[in-house]
Design a protein around this motif. Structure first.
Motif, PDB file in Angstrom:
ATOM      1  N   ASN A 189      -7.941  20.352  -4.326  1.00 55.76           N
ATOM      2  CA  ASN A 189      -7.608  18.952  -4.619  1.00 55.76           C
ATOM      3  C   ASN A 189      -8.844  18.071  -4.771  1.00 55.76           C
ATOM      4  OD1 ASN A 189      -4.478  18.749  -4.236  1.00 55.76           O
ATOM      5  ND2 ASN A 189      -5.206  20.030  -2.569  1.00 55.76           N
ATOM      6  N   ASP A 207      -1.013  24.307  -3.087  1.00 58.30           N
ATOM      7  CA  ASP A 207      -0.923  23.214  -2.119  1.00 58.30           C
ATOM      8  C   ASP A 207       0.264  23.416  -1.179  1.00 58.30           C
ATOM      9  OD1 ASP A 207      -3.142  21.963  -3.047  1.00 58.30           O
ATOM     10  OD2 ASP A 207      -2.090  20.456  -4.240  1.00 58.30           O
ATOM     11  N   ARG A 238     -11.125  10.842   1.123  1.00 57.69           N
ATOM     12  CA  ARG A 238     -10.180  11.102   0.046  1.00 57.69           C
ATOM     13  C   ARG A 238      -9.558   9.798  -0.444  1.00 57.69           C
ATOM     14  NH1 ARG A 238      -5.576  14.819   2.235  1.00 57.69           N
ATOM     15  NH2 ARG A 238      -7.306  15.820   3.332  1.00 57.69           N
ATOM     16  N   SER A 251      -5.984   8.505  -1.407  1.00 59.10           N
ATOM     17  CA  SER A 251      -4.579   8.902  -1.293  1.00 59.10           C
ATOM     18  C   SER A 251      -3.856   8.730  -2.626  1.00 59.10           C
ATOM     19  CB  SER A 251      -3.890   8.087  -0.207  1.00 59.10           C
ATOM     20  OG  SER A 251      -3.995   6.700  -0.487  1.00 59.10           O
ATOM     21  N   SER A 252      -4.270   7.714  -3.398  1.00 58.62           N
ATOM     22  CA  SER A 252      -3.688   7.534  -4.729  1.00 58.62           C
ATOM     23  C   SER A 252      -4.619   6.657  -5.557  1.00 58.62           C
ATOM     24  CB  SER A 252      -2.300   6.890  -4.646  1.00 58.62           C
ATOM     25  OG  SER A 252      -2.384   5.585  -4.105  1.00 58.62           O
ATOM     26  N   ASP A 292      -2.973  11.569  -7.494  1.00 55.36           N
ATOM     27  CA  ASP A 292      -2.606  11.575  -6.080  1.00 55.36           C
ATOM     28  C   ASP A 292      -3.477  12.556  -5.305  1.00 55.36           C
ATOM     29  OD1 ASP A 292      -0.557   9.757  -6.578  1.00 55.36           O
ATOM     30  OD2 ASP A 292       0.826  11.370  -7.116  1.00 55.36           O
ATOM     31  N   GLU A 293      -3.791  12.180  -4.067  1.00 55.08           N
ATOM     32  CA  GLU A 293      -4.490  13.061  -3.121  1.00 55.08           C
ATOM     33  C   GLU A 293      -5.781  13.633  -3.728  1.00 55.08           C
ATOM     34  OE1 GLU A 293      -4.376  14.202   0.878  1.00 55.08           O
ATOM     35  OE2 GLU A 293      -3.043  12.931  -0.249  1.00 55.08           O
ATOM     36  N   ILE A 346      -9.498  14.442  -3.123  1.00 54.62           N
ATOM     37  CA  ILE A 346     -10.450  14.646  -2.034  1.00 54.62           C
ATOM     38  C   ILE A 346     -11.872  14.542  -2.590  1.00 54.62           C
ATOM     39  CG2 ILE A 346     -11.307  16.285  -0.319  1.00 54.62           C
ATOM     40  CD1 ILE A 346      -8.478  17.333  -0.025  1.00 54.62           C
TER      41      ILE A 346
END
Length: 379
Positions: free
Chosen positions: A42, A197, A267, A269-270, A283-284, A286
């Motif tokens: 991610n 994931d 990260r 988150s969005s 989204d997500e 990192i």
């Protein structure tokens, strides 16, 4: 008989404690490996910072717009006015101003196929004939025919625009970074990031439950060992109790310096924005992830290259591993060796090193934060 039972119980409890410590160590490191793979899958490099994905999403939006695109009647009306103006300009330039006559005379002269008499006639008559032409009444009809031809070929024009956009967007493309995750997908028998994931998060959640139960078991085993040490001291002497506690401290020290003690997880988150009235969301994402034990922190600092990082690495390993180990060893020897008990140096080491017990925690916390932010910036 009671003494033998106490000794056997203590040894058994120590065995259980060591086994549980090793088991917990394995679970924590397995979770760390899974988290590192999850962070790699991610990583923002493969989505938010991947130019190929941006090209694909932009191209999808443009394709969708092209498929629903229609040239409005107002646009055709404006185009009709432009064509009429252009044709009128051509009429003025070539007919009214005589540029067409000049072109005809030049072609006749340079062809070499017409005798001099006819050339002279052309020079005298053609300019007058051309200027007498009046094609303006035909201009609206010509413009209407051209507009009709454009309308008939509108699907072909859209296809041409689409192919040109595809060429512009996808030409000179960089290497697709997402392919680098294929090894991780194969490692977990998955084919996409979404499948990986789901698998990894399920495993991580299961390991979290195992870690919590393992910690409870470890604490329970530690309390039982403490109780057995007290019983051992009552059955034999205080020396045996302190020796057992020293062994317990060594076990916990080894466990503490080898297990991850700090996680740095940066990260998004969005992340989303709107392009041509279409939402693009990530989204997500990192940016950076590191999980380090004290030993791994020391290795990282030592490999840093500069002398200041190496110095801090030496200090961390001294305060975290070397000093506590020396103190525990000397504390054990202090109980059994008369020469050690009489040594002033040993007394100072045993009784004065204790005040430095928390120094490594602060140093490691500060430098892990430094390493983490440096990693975020370099990433």
């Amino acid at each position: 008989m009671i003494r033998t039972l106490v000794v056997l119980t203590t040894v058994t409890l120590f065995g259980v404690l060591i086994w549980q410590s090793w088991h917990l160590h394995d679970i924590v490191h397995e979770r760390k490996a899974l988290m590192e793979d999850y962070a790699e899958i991610n990583k923002a490099n493969y989505e938010l910072f991947n130019i190929e994905l941006w090209k694909e999403q932009t191209l999808d939006i443009i394709n969708e717009r092209i498929n629903t695109f229609e040239i409005s009647p107002a646009t055709y009306q404006m185009l009709d006015g432009l064509l009429k103006g252009y044709l009128n300009d051509l009429h003025t330039r070539y007919i009214t101003q005589g540029e067409l006559a000049d072109v005809i005379i030049s072609e006749v002269k340079t062809s070499g196929k017409v005798n001099a008499f006819l050339v002279k006639v052309v020079e005298q008559q053609v300019p007058t004939l051309v200027k007498d032409l009046d094609l303006r009444p035909q201009i609206p009809g010509l413009s209407a025919n051209m507009i009709a031809e454009i309308k008939a070929n509108e699907p072909l024009i859209m296809e041409y625009v689409r192919s040109e956009l595809l060429r512009l967007v996808m030409d000179n493309s960089t290497r697709n970074l997402r392919d680098r995750r294929q090894g991780i997908f194969e490692k977990y028998n998955t084919t996409t990031a979404e499948e990986a994931d789901i698998y990894l998060l399920d495993k991580i959640n299961a390991l979290d439950m195992s870690i919590r139960s393992g910690m409870i078991t470890l604490i329970g085993a530690g309390l039982l060992v403490l109780l057995s040490c007290v019983l051992l001291g009552q059955a034999f002497s205080g020396v045996w109790m302190i020796s057992s506690l020293t062994v317990l401290s060594v076990i916990l020290l080894v466990l503490g310096v080898s297990m991850p003690m700090i996680d740095i997880d940066a990260r998004l988150s969005s992340f989303g924005f709107t392009l041509m009235d279409q939402d693009i969301n990530f989204d997500e994402q990192i940016i950076y992830y590191q999980s380090k034990s004290i030993v791994e922190v020391t290795q990282t600092l030592w490999r840093g290259g500069t002398w200041d990082l190496k110095l801090v690495g030496v200090l961390v390993i001294m305060f975290s591993v070397i000093f506590p180990t020396i103190k525990l060893i000397l504390s054990g020897l202090y109980l059994f060796t008369e020469r050690i008990r009489k040594s002033q140096l040993v007394k100072k080491i045993i009784f004065h090193l204790g005040k430095w017990s928390m120094a490594d925690v602060f140093v490691v916390a500060i430098f892990m934060a430094y390493i983490g932010f440096y990693g975020i910036l370099s990433s």
